[in-house]
Design a protein around this motif. Structure first.
Motif, PDB file in Angstrom:
ATOM      1  N   ASP A 467       0.736  -1.410   0.043  1.00  0.00           N
ATOM      2  CA  ASP A 467      -0.146  -0.030  -0.063  1.00  0.00           C
ATOM      3  C   ASP A 467       0.800   1.259  -0.093  1.00  0.00           C
ATOM      4  OD1 ASP A 467       0.977  -0.060   2.430  1.00  0.00           O
ATOM      5  OD2 ASP A 467      -1.016  -0.289   3.411  1.00  0.00           O
ATOM      6  N   GLY A 468       2.078   1.249  -0.217  1.00  0.00           N
ATOM      7  CA  GLY A 468       2.977   2.384  -0.499  1.00  0.00           C
ATOM      8  C   GLY A 468       3.497   3.035   0.398  1.00  0.00           C
ATOM      9  N   GLY A 469       3.634   2.143   1.845  1.00  0.00           N
ATOM     10  CA  GLY A 469       4.277   2.843   3.039  1.00  0.00           C
ATOM     11  C   GLY A 469       3.757   2.042   4.340  1.00  0.00           C
ATOM     12  N   TYR A 470       3.790   2.909   5.371  1.00  0.00           N
ATOM     13  CA  TYR A 470       3.442   2.140   6.757  1.00  0.00           C
ATOM     14  C   TYR A 470       1.987   2.347   7.079  1.00  0.00           C
ATOM     15  CZ  TYR A 470       8.817   2.228   7.439  1.00  0.00           C
ATOM     16  OH  TYR A 470       9.914   2.155   7.318  1.00  0.00           O
ATOM     17  N   GLY A 471       1.472   1.415   6.944  1.00  0.00           N
ATOM     18  CA  GLY A 471      -0.050   1.203   7.116  1.00  0.00           C
ATOM     19  C   GLY A 471      -0.482   1.907   8.355  1.00  0.00           C
TER      20      GLY A 471
END
Length: 545
Positions: A467-471
């Motif tokens: 999801d492109g990062g730290y959720g």
């Protein structure tokens, strides 16, 4: 025999067939001799991953895992997975040694003992060189008895070429645990509580798996006509059983909420009943609790119990069954009630749900994981990393036995999944290993260890929930109405990196890609790790809890 040769020979004669590690000045000659003695060695990229691999191997095989790292920074790099193993009661021996003794201020010198004890692991360090054989065997004895990692720290590595004299074979005792069938007041109280219960639930924890006594516990549940449930680490222990409600706790299925709510008694075997299993105690509120454990420190540690029995799960279950039959106590018939049968049916149906028709619509994590579940053979291993995504594979993906499942979140850390998965895959090379990880955790060590899986030619399928990062951090920002960009990253194209490393890679963005992904899974080269990059929207990803 020289010290390094003695250590390697002892490892072999103790029964160590597989070791994981990163070599350095301290341990390279030991590893070399261990391999010449016929031992198998998997070289990790990082010390942290080496210990995770040994832990994953130990959890799958039920044996003591072995890792080796060098002194100072090598050992310090391995501290986090030691905490994971302590929390998971995983028996391991980690072999290291001191830096050169002739330099008072050697740059790699460190207080190994203080670092290790701070993790909760045990420490074994011979005071004299002639004590090395005895204390190495004792480290294995302690790991078996204490169910935690023990670091064996041998004297300065410049002493490795010292002669220890005639080699003596090890004398290691690891007897099977004996059960108890004593008729105590606690057992009498427990049987009375069970007899008066109208809607009991039988809960099996990881202690049932490690003791190998699942059948005896299930026999009691059948006699009571009670639903069976497990803790997360014991996931799928009773898969296929008609009265199985799955995992109890906040990681369990929503379909069981009503059945758990109307129950009036929980009989827990080998379960620690921590905050996630009990939802901070709320799931057991207004229920009578019977606790059976062979670990006296667990009794009353997290919540009060109505009856506590100290003993082996199977032996106690058999004795309960005996007295219930003697007293002619009828079954509860709770498992036959509609609230239970409907929940079981709903759970079973969810695994067989059809995928939506192919289209350009973006995928959800649930759709993607269900497609993977349908494409990979049932006999496989499942490993999950920590992260916002982790509840989804716990609920949507299954295994044939709890030892084929590792939930890599014992310390609440991300970045553990690939290390665990490699250890698990080495333990069961005949089965595929599914590793479901997040993009943040994958970049925190998983990417480098993917190449270890390539070198080892493992049948590893990495499902990257990207999801492109730290959720979790994304949610913290958005929950407070703040800009979440600090938690978002422009990662490399992971599928291309996987291919460059010698593996396989595929990107999944839309519903139309799911069928292509399934075909890639089925036609993959079994000795070439596959990375599936699921492109997910952080704004629509479900919460973990």
């Amino acid at each position: 025999m020289k010290m390094n040769d003695t250590i390697a020979r002892l490892l072999k004669d103790i029964g160590v067939a597989q070791m994981f590690g990163v070599i350095g000045d301290v341990n390279l000659f030991i590893v070399d001799r261990f391999m010449k003695e016929g031992g198998k060695y998997t070289s990790a990229t990082t010390e942290s991953a080496a210990v995770l691999m040994a832990s994953g191997w130990a959890q799958v095989t039920g044996k003591t895992g072995v890792a080796t790292v060098t002194c100072g920074p090598g050992l310090v790099n391995a501290l986090m997975p030691m905490v994971e193993a302590v929390k998971g009661h995983v028996p391991m021996v980690i072999v290291t040694g001191d830096s050169l003794s002739k330099f008072k201020y050697h740059p790699q010198s460190a207080s190994h003992r203080e670092f290790v004890l701070a993790t909760g692991a045990g420490y074994e360090a011979p005071r004299r060189i002639e004590d090395v054989p005895r204390d190495l065997v004792h480290a294995f004895q302690r790991a078996w008895a204490e169910r935690r990692p023990i670091v064996f720290n041998f004297p300065s590595y410049d002493l490795q070429w010292e002669d220890l004299g005639e080699y003596q074979p090890p004398r290691l005792q690891t007897p099977d645990r004996a059960g108890t069938q004593l008729d105590t007041e606690a057992l009498e109280l427990a049987v009375g509580i069970i007899a008066s219960s109208k809607r009991p639930i039988v809960l099996a924890g990881y202690g049932v798996v490690t003791s190998g006594q699942a059948d005896a516990v299930l026999k009691l549940a059948r006699r009571l006509d009670a639903p069976v449930m497990t803790t997360l680490r014991t996931k799928d222990l009773y898969r296929g059983e008609p009265n199985n409600l799955g995992v109890l706790g906040i990681s369990g299925r929503e379909e069981v909420t009503e059945a758990v709510g109307v129950s009036d008694c929980v009989i827990a075997f080998g379960a620690s009943l921590h905050m996630f299993t009990t939802a901070n105690g709320t799931l057991l509120a207004k229920k009578r609790l019977v606790m059976v454990t062979d670990d006296r420190s667990e009794i009353g540690r997290t919540m009060a119990v109505d009856a506590a029995i100290l003993g082996e799960p199977g032996a106690v279950a058999e004795r309960m069954l005996y007295w219930l039959d003697e007293a002619e106590i009828p079954s509860s018939q709770f498992a036959s009630e509609e609230v239970v049968t409907q929940a079981v049916a709903a759970i079973n149906a969810s695994y067989d749900a059809s995928l939506p028709a192919p289209s350009d619509a973006p995928i959800t994590i649930g759709q993607a994981l269900l497609a993977v579940e349908h494409a990979v053979q049932q006999q496989r291993l499942l490993v999950t990393d920590g992260g916002r995504f982790m509840r989804q594979p716990w609920q949507l993906m299954r295994v044939q036995h709890p030892r084929h499942f590792i939930a890599g979140n014992l310390f609440g850390a991300i970045g553990t999944g690939i290390g665990y998965a490699i250890g698990a895959a080495v333990a069961e090379r005949g089965l595929p290993t599914l590793a479901v990880v997040g993009d943040g955790g994958f970049m925190l060590g998983g990417l480098t260890e993917f190449h270890t899986a390539v070198r080892e030619k493992l049948d590893l399928i990495v499902v990257l929930c990207n999801d492109g990062g730290y959720g979790a951090e994304y949610l913290h920002f958005t929950d407070y109405g703040m800009d979440p960009s600090l938690a978002l990253f422009d990662w490399p194209e992971f599928s291309e990196v996987a291919s460059t490393m010698g593996g396989q890679g595929v990107i999944v963005r839309t519903l139309a890609d799911l069928g292509v992904m399934q075909e890639v899974i089925r036609s993959r080269s079994r000795g070439k790790p596959l990375l599936i990059d699921l492109k997910l929207d952080p704004a629509t990803m479900p919460r973990t809890f």
